[in-house]
Design an enzyme around this catalytic site. Structure first.
Site, mmCIF file in Angstrom:
data_model
loop_
_atom_site.group_PDB
_atom_site.id
_atom_site.type_symbol
_atom_site.label_atom_id
_atom_site.label_comp_id
_atom_site.label_asym_id
_atom_site.label_seq_id
_atom_site.Cartn_x
_atom_site.Cartn_y
_atom_site.Cartn_z
ATOM 1 C CG HIS A 191 30.613 57.293 48.275
ATOM 2 N ND1 HIS A 191 30.524 58.642 48.518
ATOM 3 C CD2 HIS A 191 30.112 56.669 49.377
ATOM 4 C CE1 HIS A 191 29.989 58.825 49.731
ATOM 5 N NE2 HIS A 191 29.740 57.642 50.258
ATOM 6 C CD GLU A 194 31.299 59.168 44.951
ATOM 7 O OE1 GLU A 194 32.383 59.398 45.503
ATOM 8 O OE2 GLU A 194 30.191 59.371 45.513
ATOM 9 C CG HIS A 324 33.824 61.473 47.907
ATOM 10 N ND1 HIS A 324 32.829 60.649 48.363
ATOM 11 C CD2 HIS A 324 34.736 61.524 48.917
ATOM 12 C CE1 HIS A 324 33.110 60.222 49.569
ATOM 13 N NE2 HIS A 324 34.266 60.744 49.943
ATOM 14 C CD GLU A 399 31.733 65.257 46.366
ATOM 15 O OE1 GLU A 399 31.645 64.455 45.419
ATOM 16 O OE2 GLU A 399 31.385 64.973 47.531
HETATM 17 O O1 0X9 Z 1 27.846 62.691 50.868
HETATM 18 C C1 0X9 Z 1 29.049 62.431 50.823
HETATM 19 O O2 0X9 Z 1 29.563 61.516 51.464
HETATM 20 C C2 0X9 Z 1 29.965 63.263 49.912
HETATM 21 N N1 0X9 Z 1 29.325 63.582 48.689
HETATM 22 S S1 0X9 Z 1 29.046 62.378 47.584
HETATM 23 O O3 0X9 Z 1 28.181 62.914 46.560
HETATM 24 N N2 0X9 Z 1 30.405 61.976 46.877
HETATM 25 O O4 0X9 Z 1 28.512 61.250 48.257
HETATM 26 C C3 0X9 Z 1 30.324 64.550 50.647
HETATM 27 C C4 0X9 Z 1 31.106 64.255 51.855
HETATM 28 C C5 0X9 Z 1 31.462 65.457 52.642
HETATM 29 N N3 0X9 Z 1 31.960 65.022 53.897
HETATM 30 C C6 0X9 Z 1 31.195 65.000 55.021
HETATM 31 N N4 0X9 Z 1 30.022 65.519 55.010
HETATM 32 N N5 0X9 Z 1 31.701 64.475 56.081
HETATM 33 ZN ZN ZN Z 2 31.143 60.152 47.307
#
Ligand code: 0X9
Ligand code: ZN
Length: 436
Positions: A191, A194, A324, A399
């Site tokens: 991302h 980040e 992340h 995170e």
């Molecule tokens: O939404 C996401 O991709 C991640 N959080 S973020 O705030 N960094 O964007 C969490 C990802 C967790 N992984 C999956 N849900 N597969």
């Molecule tokens: Zn992310």
């Protein structure tokens, strides 16, 4: 986007705005001027539903902390949608609160640069600031030339990005290119906004190489494992966030759409683009959304690069770590729904201990749980795919700092927290590696 189209049409009719205004409010053109940062803590199911409606149906809504009953959600709304959103939320009985009147003003205050804390001389990376893609590439080459016996390979993953950049990987091994040791894969920077993620990846590589001969943990980490690390998985998005404070909150890659409604818009959420229940939960079918999963699993070169590098070593890959920010969590699998892998007890126990190791360094507390328990379900994520698609038996997503409540910092973690973030993540990843 769940139910988006019908709702969007109704809104467009009810609140049609002049084109000039739409242009002004398009982040592609004018950044986040007068975008409001709002918070609301839903205390009833109805209020929660209203927040979910804003998240799913209001174009351009950007949730920094997702809606969860009795927890504060934090989200950005463009000025042209402000009245609609306030209406929806107040009608549900909620009390939305304006945290900041102008998100662009927040973005215009840069992440500060700091004096780097004195580190052992053999360290290569300057941790006093966030670095450009070009500098990160240079660091990888310097790692290889300074530690030829520990860095058999710095290379370029097979697929060029949309803006024609290379995605680089580094292999760390005491056994050269044909090593058959167990391996651990770390992916950073998927991302764009980040920034702390690639910075922590660089710190980890730097420390592993610099202290291999002097620190027993580093020695064990490299004697027992090979490491394949992609420190900047989404260089186009990253450079875009660096190009202007108006683009600082970009999340996706930089695919450009050229047809239909999407014409002229950009970006696929790479952490929704993997072949793990692709397109089912936590995604939006609108290409303007931050969670647009693309036209199909692995439609994007950046996710294919991770897939291909993982597949090369999948038979000896024992852990996959995705990094992340923000909200201080260790997310255990799966993210796509409420199901759990058969070894979930083991993954959770190791993650809890990794959380404690991290906490002991600088007293930053990370919460451990699945995305469904702590955030939201989301399909197409890299760590889920590493398990269900590549057969890896241990995968987590970090995170990083700051805490979820720290909306004023959020993705813009001050540079003086790069080093402490690296230090605590060193202990946490080391624990996972040596105990998973
Ligand atoms: O939404 C996401 O991709 C991640 N959080 S973020 O705030 N960094 O964007 C969490 C990802 C967790 N992984 C999956 N849900 N597969
Ligand atoms: Zn992310």
């Amino acid at each position: 986007m769940k139910g988006t189209l019908i709702f969007a049409v109704a809104l467009a009719v009810a609140y049609a705005l002049p084109t000039e205004n739409q242009e002004k409010n398009d982040p592609e053109r004018s950044g986040y001027r007068n975008h409001k940062l709002l918070s609301m803590t839903p205390t009833t199911k109805q209020q929660l539903k209203a927040l979910e409606q804003v998240e799913n149906d209001i174009e351009g809504s950007d949730f920094w902390i997702d809606p969860l009953l009795h927890h504060q959600a934090v989200f950005r709304i463009s000025p042209d949608k402000f009245n609609d959103v306030m209406g929806i939320l107040k009608n549900s009985g909620g009390h939305p609160n304006v945290l900041h009147e102008d998100v662009q003003e927040m973005m215009d205050t840069p992440e500060m640069q700091t004096q780097s804390r004195a580190a052992a001389t053999q360290y290569i990376v300057d941790n006093s600031q966030y670095h450009s893609y070009a500098t990160i590439q240079n660091y990888l080459n310097t790692f290889k030339s300074n530690y030829p016996s520990l860095v058999p390979d710095v290379g370029v993953a097979p697929h060029k990005t949309h803006d024609n950049r290379d995605v680089s990987y580094i292999t760390l091994s005491t056994n050269g290119v044909s090593s058959t040791k167990q391996a651990i894969f770390i992916e950073c920077g998927i991302h764009a906004r980040e920034w702390i993620s690639p910075a922590v990846c660089l710190y980890f590589i730097d420390r592993l190489l610099a202290t291999y001969n002097s620190d027993s943990t580093a020695t064990a980490l490299l004697n027992q494992f090979d490491w394949v690390i992609i420190p900047e998985a989404n260089p186009d998005g990253y450079e875009y966030t660096r190009s202007s404070t108006s683009n600082r909150l970009w999340r996706k890659n930089r695919r450009r759409f050229t047809t239909g409604n999407c014409n002229g818009y950009y970006g696929v959420d790479l952490n929704r683009n993997f072949d793990a229940m692709w397109g089912t939960t936590g995604v939006s079918s609108s290409c303007t959304s931050d969670t647009y999963p693309g036209t199909g699993a692995f439609s994007e070169p950046e996710s294919r690069n991770i897939r291909d590098k993982v597949n090369e070593i999948k038979d000896r890959l024992s852990a996959f770590i995705s990094i992340h920010s923000y909200s201080q969590m260790i997310l255990t699998p799966y993210g796509f729904d409420s199901s759990k892998p058969s070894n979930t007890g083991h993954i959770t126990a190791v993650s809890n201990a990794a959380r404690d190791k991290l906490y002991n360094v600088h007293n930053k507390y990370f919460t451990v749980g699945t995305p469904g328990e702590l955030l939201y379900h989301a399909s197409g994520g890299s760590y889920d795919w590493s398990m269900v698609g590549a057969g890896v038996s241990f995968a987590v997503t970090y995170e990083l700092r700051p805490a979820g409540s720290d909306w004023a910092t959020g993705f813009r973690l001050p540079a003086n927290q790069i080093l402490p973030s690296g230090e605590e993540m060193w202990e946490s990843i080391s624990h996972i590696a040596l105990n998973h």
